[in-house]
Design a protein around this motif. Structure first.
Motif, PDB file in Angstrom:
ATOM      1  N   LEU A  78       0.812  -1.214   0.000  1.00 24.32           N
ATOM      2  CA  LEU A  78       0.000   0.000   0.000  1.00 24.32           C
ATOM      3  C   LEU A  78       0.846   1.265   0.000  1.00 24.32           C
ATOM      4  O   LEU A  78       0.460   2.291  -0.563  1.00 24.32           O
ATOM      5  CB  LEU A  78      -0.924   0.006   1.223  1.00 24.32           C
ATOM      6  CG  LEU A  78      -2.058  -1.028   1.223  1.00 24.32           C
ATOM      7  CD1 LEU A  78      -2.725  -1.073   2.595  1.00 24.32           C
ATOM      8  CD2 LEU A  78      -3.081  -0.702   0.144  1.00 24.32           C
ATOM      9  N   ALA A  81       1.348   6.196   2.863  1.00 28.38           N
ATOM     10  CA  ALA A  81       0.171   7.070   2.881  1.00 28.38           C
ATOM     11  C   ALA A  81      -1.116   6.255   2.903  1.00 28.38           C
ATOM     12  O   ALA A  81      -2.023   6.518   3.707  1.00 28.38           O
ATOM     13  CB  ALA A  81       0.187   8.003   1.674  1.00 28.38           C
ATOM     14  N   GLU A  82      -1.220   5.249   2.020  1.00 33.58           N
ATOM     15  CA  GLU A  82      -2.454   4.456   1.976  1.00 33.58           C
ATOM     16  C   GLU A  82      -2.573   3.545   3.196  1.00 33.58           C
ATOM     17  O   GLU A  82      -3.677   3.307   3.692  1.00 33.58           O
ATOM     18  CB  GLU A  82      -2.510   3.638   0.695  1.00 33.58           C
ATOM     19  CG  GLU A  82      -2.875   4.448  -0.544  1.00 33.58           C
ATOM     20  CD  GLU A  82      -3.305   3.553  -1.684  1.00 33.58           C
ATOM     21  OE1 GLU A  82      -4.483   3.619  -2.075  1.00 33.58           O
ATOM     22  OE2 GLU A  82      -2.461   2.799  -2.190  1.00 33.58           O
ATOM     23  N   THR A  85      -4.421   4.973   6.120  1.00 33.52           N
ATOM     24  CA  THR A  85      -5.882   5.136   6.038  1.00 33.52           C
ATOM     25  C   THR A  85      -6.604   3.807   5.860  1.00 33.52           C
ATOM     26  O   THR A  85      -7.816   3.784   5.656  1.00 33.52           O
ATOM     27  CB  THR A  85      -6.254   6.065   4.872  1.00 33.52           C
ATOM     28  OG1 THR A  85      -5.809   5.481   3.635  1.00 33.52           O
ATOM     29  CG2 THR A  85      -5.612   7.438   5.046  1.00 33.52           C
ATOM     30  N   ALA A  86      -5.881   2.679   5.925  1.00 35.14           N
ATOM     31  CA  ALA A  86      -6.469   1.366   5.676  1.00 35.14           C
ATOM     32  C   ALA A  86      -7.313   0.896   6.858  1.00 35.14           C
ATOM     33  O   ALA A  86      -7.067   1.252   8.012  1.00 35.14           O
ATOM     34  CB  ALA A  86      -5.379   0.342   5.381  1.00 35.14           C
ATOM     35  N   GLY A 152     -10.243   5.153   2.303  1.00 36.00           N
ATOM     36  CA  GLY A 152      -8.976   4.431   2.265  1.00 36.00           C
ATOM     37  C   GLY A 152      -9.151   2.983   1.865  1.00 36.00           C
ATOM     38  O   GLY A 152     -10.271   2.474   1.741  1.00 36.00           O
ATOM     39  N   PRO A 153      -8.038   2.265   1.677  1.00 36.71           N
ATOM     40  CA  PRO A 153      -8.108   0.860   1.252  1.00 36.71           C
ATOM     41  C   PRO A 153      -8.780  -0.016   2.304  1.00 36.71           C
ATOM     42  O   PRO A 153      -8.671   0.234   3.506  1.00 36.71           O
ATOM     43  CB  PRO A 153      -6.637   0.462   1.086  1.00 36.71           C
ATOM     44  CG  PRO A 153      -5.866   1.734   1.069  1.00 36.71           C
ATOM     45  CD  PRO A 153      -6.652   2.735   1.832  1.00 36.71           C
ATOM     46  N   ARG A 180     -15.002   2.578  -2.698  1.00 36.81           N
ATOM     47  CA  ARG A 180     -13.618   3.009  -2.509  1.00 36.81           C
ATOM     48  C   ARG A 180     -12.817   2.555  -3.724  1.00 36.81           C
ATOM     49  O   ARG A 180     -13.303   1.775  -4.554  1.00 36.81           O
ATOM     50  CB  ARG A 180     -13.042   2.440  -1.211  1.00 36.81           C
ATOM     51  CG  ARG A 180     -12.979   0.928  -1.163  1.00 36.81           C
ATOM     52  CD  ARG A 180     -12.539   0.449   0.226  1.00 36.81           C
ATOM     53  NE  ARG A 180     -13.613   0.590   1.196  1.00 36.81           N
ATOM     54  CZ  ARG A 180     -13.495   1.210   2.366  1.00 36.81           C
ATOM     55  NH1 ARG A 180     -12.354   1.746   2.718  1.00 36.81           N
ATOM     56  NH2 ARG A 180     -14.518   1.279   3.199  1.00 36.81           N
ATOM     57  N   GLU A 181     -11.591   3.000  -3.804  1.00 42.00           N
ATOM     58  CA  GLU A 181     -10.799   2.745  -5.002  1.00 42.00           C
ATOM     59  C   GLU A 181      -9.927   1.508  -4.900  1.00 42.00           C
ATOM     60  O   GLU A 181      -9.445   1.012  -5.918  1.00 42.00           O
ATOM     61  CB  GLU A 181      -9.909   3.957  -5.303  1.00 42.00           C
ATOM     62  CG  GLU A 181     -10.691   5.225  -5.650  1.00 42.00           C
ATOM     63  CD  GLU A 181      -9.777   6.394  -5.947  1.00 42.00           C
ATOM     64  OE1 GLU A 181      -8.539   6.238  -5.790  1.00 42.00           O
ATOM     65  OE2 GLU A 181     -10.291   7.455  -6.343  1.00 42.00           O
ATOM     66  N   ARG A 182      -9.699   1.007  -3.681  1.00 46.48           N
ATOM     67  CA  ARG A 182      -8.725  -0.072  -3.570  1.00 46.48           C
ATOM     68  C   ARG A 182      -9.101  -1.076  -2.488  1.00 46.48           C
ATOM     69  O   ARG A 182      -9.566  -0.705  -1.408  1.00 46.48           O
ATOM     70  CB  ARG A 182      -7.334   0.500  -3.260  1.00 46.48           C
ATOM     71  CG  ARG A 182      -6.228  -0.535  -3.381  1.00 46.48           C
ATOM     72  CD  ARG A 182      -4.860   0.090  -3.337  1.00 46.48           C
ATOM     73  NE  ARG A 182      -3.841  -0.880  -3.672  1.00 46.48           N
ATOM     74  CZ  ARG A 182      -2.531  -0.639  -3.666  1.00 46.48           C
ATOM     75  NH1 ARG A 182      -2.084   0.582  -3.358  1.00 46.48           N
ATOM     76  NH2 ARG A 182      -1.672  -1.572  -3.980  1.00 46.48           N
TER      77      ARG A 182
END
Length: 833
Positions: A78, A81-82, A85-86, A152-153, A180-182
């Motif tokens: 990830l 940064a990601e 927020t996971a 977030g992921p 979400r995107e991921r």
């Protein structure tokens, strides 16, 4: 292939040598997995993890480190940064501890795991089905609803990634609510086929999100031809020895009574910190993690002080979903003591035990469920404990499970004490979430006013006074899809069954004759069942009930109950039809309308029949969720049904499984109304669920004729209804959930491993033949005219009918398991497991 767990022998060699089963893939697979057999003649093998801490006692450091390393890999994938927020989501029951360890490895991620235990006052943030599960549906019950609402992921953690169906079901459900995107999928082993891998890629493209996968090892299972027959012979040979309450393990002494009476289990107060969650059922934050780390040394010191002097081998035994807290206690104990510490947990999964070093499940302890489970009473198991050479067991349960059943003579502590000299029981307080937590900031406001019910003749062929439909009219929208295409989308996880409609079956002249013959033969029987259930409702539930039928199978029954109340008591009862969708719940806007217009205490939910009880459970959870959110109380979620062959409810007309002719047809016996539809692009937050009115089928409509034929028999059954009601009052009507257990057994025996593909009873079997892609029909030997229409439909669709000697239902429909767990044979071709 070596594995130190079972005397230096690979714990899959016994099955592999006898069945020719191979694990093909990474070299790490044999260390991670063993093989066992389910007590099931239709399935060849079961993969058993050696590092999960579920079936096989293992070093808690080994168990924890496998999850923690996967978490570090996820964090690296990830990026900083990601990862910050996971959110991590683990799966009940097997991966609750693994998912928590992954969250620890990421470092800053809050953690939530799904649960099969409803919790009063906590609203669902989502839910999904596990395609191969023998247990109930998964619930998501975060204390803070916004936990899943971030951008977030989302990291999803399971122990074994087999087909991907469960993952797809989860992502699809949550993506509709919180896009979400991921997504990152984490598992100990990835056993998907190439087709499954491609399907997940197509799914990710369809929803416009990135889906990555991390696993400790990957591969597949290779099965030779004839594996099922040899597996059946093996199970038959060993089933008698393995089905006892305890199976001997290494060293005969472990399975024999102690030379002196076993010591009574002793309670141990851990002094668990007040307000600290016992796990991730309602969410576990980094702040909770810090509190646990600070409290662990003192709690573990209390365990060490309570252990008998000279204990050399100690097992810390967790309880089903309660895996992480006992795992952390065990890991800390292993660090500070010279004793050999092992960790495992109890489980609801039934597995055959064979006492051989090359077999993964050496021994089995069985005991009654003791936490008032949602799926009713039944057995639970602790594997590889008896005969494990343990001097002491520290059993850790939560306070919800600290019940009289736990302490019964056949309860878990007593069973452990028969095989282990010292048993300590530590009870961790079950975390009680705070109520009144605000909803996510993007949650829609509730509508100030809802539309009035739809009525005939504008919507449905029923007279307007017979029923008001709390639905929206989608008649002008094309929603039908070919049956095979629809089945593929449902089973592959690409769509929910309520997002489309089957093409309406148009009965042949021969089939219509069968319907009328069946109606003539059963009208009096139906009339009596209608009378009995209506009298029960008026006597026990409300003197002036508000009938709310579950559209659409329940609607003809609701109309007939309304007619009986007028015939026998002169009552003109209100009757409405509402939508309920398995996995999605009841229409909350319909409940709001009912609460605004009637006393919820008078509302009685009505359905046609019970099968395995899935809708019964769904309604109970949905009503509880609605009342928690709305602050409205009084709705009784128990369903009143015409027939209860599944033994799921207390209010019924009969528990016999017989032909209810309204099950023979679709909309043409249900007021020309389709199944209900719930799709995000058609049903907004302020809308009722949708349905179609098939006006064009008016020429084939027998809806009112069906009602008239049954109601015409009311006078002749009035006296027998009175006697039947007296018998009802004298009977023990406590639900046994026998139908659910039967479906689990059938699912296992026929290698389907998805209870949603097993449709028990005459009504559900008929639905399978009319709407789905049936695989085969099981018919009780000697079943007569009740199954004439089933046999005709099966013949028309080319579906085999298999007669079965012992069947709790008159018949059972099996949906084609085309997308169940995939494996390859020696020739590389797919093998149906």
């Amino acid at each position: 292939m070596k594995n130190a767990v079972n005397d230096g022998v690979w714990s899959g060699s016994w099955v592999a040598e006898r069945l020719g089963v191979e694990l093909v893939g990474d070299d790490a697979l044999p260390a991670l997995l063993g093989l066992a057999l389910r007590r099931n003649p239709k399935r060849a093998h079961l993969l058993v993890s050696n590092v999960l801490g579920k079936h096989v006692p293992q070093s808690p450091t080994v168990v924890y480190d496998h999850g923690h390393r996967l978490g570090r890999r996820a964090a690296a994938l990830l990026g900083e940064a990601e990862a910050a927020t996971a959110v991590v989501l683990g799966y009940a029951e097997t991966a609750t501890g693994l998912g928590h360890a992954v969250a620890d490895g990421i470092g800053t991620a809050p953690y939530l795991h799904s649960t099969r235990r409803p919790v009063a006052g906590v609203a669902r943030a989502g839910g999904f089905e596990e395609s191969h599960s023998h247990a109930t549906s998964h619930l998501l019950l975060p204390e803070e609803p916004a936990l899943l609402a971030g951008a977030g992921p989302l990291v999803l953690v399971d122990d074994e990634f087999s087909t991907g169906n469960t993952i797809l079901n989860t992502i699809r459900d949550l993506h509709e609510r919180y896009p979400r995107e991921r997504y990152v999928v984490v598992a100990l082993v990835d056993m998907r086929s190439a087709e499954d891998v491609d399907r997940m890629a197509r799914f990710a493209d369809r929803i416009g999100a990135r889906v990555d996968l991390i696993a400790a090892a990957s591969g597949t299972v290779r099965l030779p031809s004839g594996v099922l027959e040899r597996g059946q012979e093996l199970v038959a040979r060993h089933e008698s020895a393995a089905s006892g309450s305890a199976v001997a393990g290494r060293g005969a002494r472990a399975a024999e009574p102690h030379e002196v009476p076993p010591r009574a289990p002793r309670r141990l107060d851990l002094r668990w910190p007040a307000g600290l969650p016992d796990g991730g059922r309602h969410g576990f934050t980094p702040a909770h993690r810090a509190r646990l780390e600070a409290a662990l040394p003192e709690m573990v010191a209390r365990i060490r002080g309570a252990l008998p002097a000279g204990a050399h081998r100690v097992l810390v035994l967790g309880f089903e979903e309660l895996m992480y807290a006992p795992l952390r206690l065990a890991r800390e104990l292993e660090r500070i003591t010279d004793a050999q510490v092992r960790f495992s947990t109890t489980t609801r999964s039934p597995v055959l035990a064979v006492d051989d070093p090359g077999y993964a499940i050496r021994t089995r302890l069985a005991f009654p469920a003791h936490d008032d489970p949602a799926d009713g009473p039944g057995e639970r198991y602790a594997y590889n404990v008896a005969g494990g050479g343990f001097d002491a067991v520290v059993a850790v349960v939560d306070s919800v499970a600290d019940t009289p059943a736990l302490h019964a003579p056949d309860g878990l502590p007593a069973r452990l004490a028969a095989h282990v000299p010292h048993v300590l029981l530590a009870v961790v307080p079950s975390y009680v979430p705070q109520t009144g937590v605000p909803a996510p900031p993007h949650a829609p406001e509730r509508p100030a006013m809802l539309p009035e019910p739809l009525r005939g003749p504008a919507f449905s062929s029923y007279p307007p006074e017979e029923v008001g439909w709390l639905l929206q009219d989608l008649s002008d929208i094309t929603l039908e899809a070919p049956t095979e295409e629809r089945e593929e989308a449902i089973q592959s996880g690409g769509a929910h069954y309520a997002e489309s409609l089957p093409v309406e079956y148009q009965p042949s002249e021969q089939y219509q004759e069968l319907f009328h013959t069946a109606l003539d033969a059963s009208a009096a029987r139906l009339a009596q069942a209608v009378g009995v259930v209506t009298e029960a409702v008026i006597t026990e539930r409300s003197p002036r009930p508000v009938l709310v039928s579950l559209a659409r199978a329940g609607t003809p029954v609701g109309v007939l109950m309304r007619r009986w109340a007028r015939f026998r008591h002169g009552l003109d009862l209100p009757h409405y039809a509402v939508s309920i969708v398995r996995g999605r719940g009841i229409d909350a806007n319909a409940l709001r309308w009912l609460a605004a217009h009637h006393d919820p205490r008078d509302v009685v939910f009505v359905d046609g029949w019970t099968g395995k009880g899935a809708i019964t459970r769904e309604l109970a959870l949905a009503v509880e969720e609605f009342e928690a959110k709305e602050g409205v109380t009084g709705f009784d979620p128990e369903i009143a049904v015409l027939a209860d062959p599944g033994s799921c409810v207390r209010t019924y007309g009969t528990r016999e499984d017989f032909l209810i002719p309204s099950a023979c047809l679709n909309s043409t016996v249900s007021g020309l109304i389709s199944r209900t539809v719930l799709r995000a692009d058609l049903v907004g937050p302020d809308d009722f669920h949708g349905a179609k009115f098939y006006r064009e089928l008016a020429g084939a409509d027998v809806s009112v004729a069906f009602l008239d034929a049954v109601a015409a028999r009311f006078p002749e059954v009035a006296d027998t209804v009175e006697e039947a009601v007296k018998e009802l009052w004298a009977a023990d009507r406590t639900p046994t959930w026998a139908g659910w257990r039967a479906v689990e057994r059938i699912s296992e025996e026929y290698g389907i491993h998805d209870v949603n593909l097993v449709k028990p009873g005459v009504g559900e079997t008929t639905r399978v033949l009319l709407r789905r892609v049936p695989w085969k029909i099981l018919a009780r030997a000697g079943a007569g005219a009740d199954l004439d229409h089933v046999r005709l439909l099966a013949e028309q669709r080319g579906v085999p009918v298999e007669e079965v000697g012992e069947l709790p239902y008159t018949c059972v429909g099996l949906i084609h398991p085309k997308y169940t767990r995939g494996a390859t044979g020696a020739d590389g071709k797919a093998v149906n497991l």
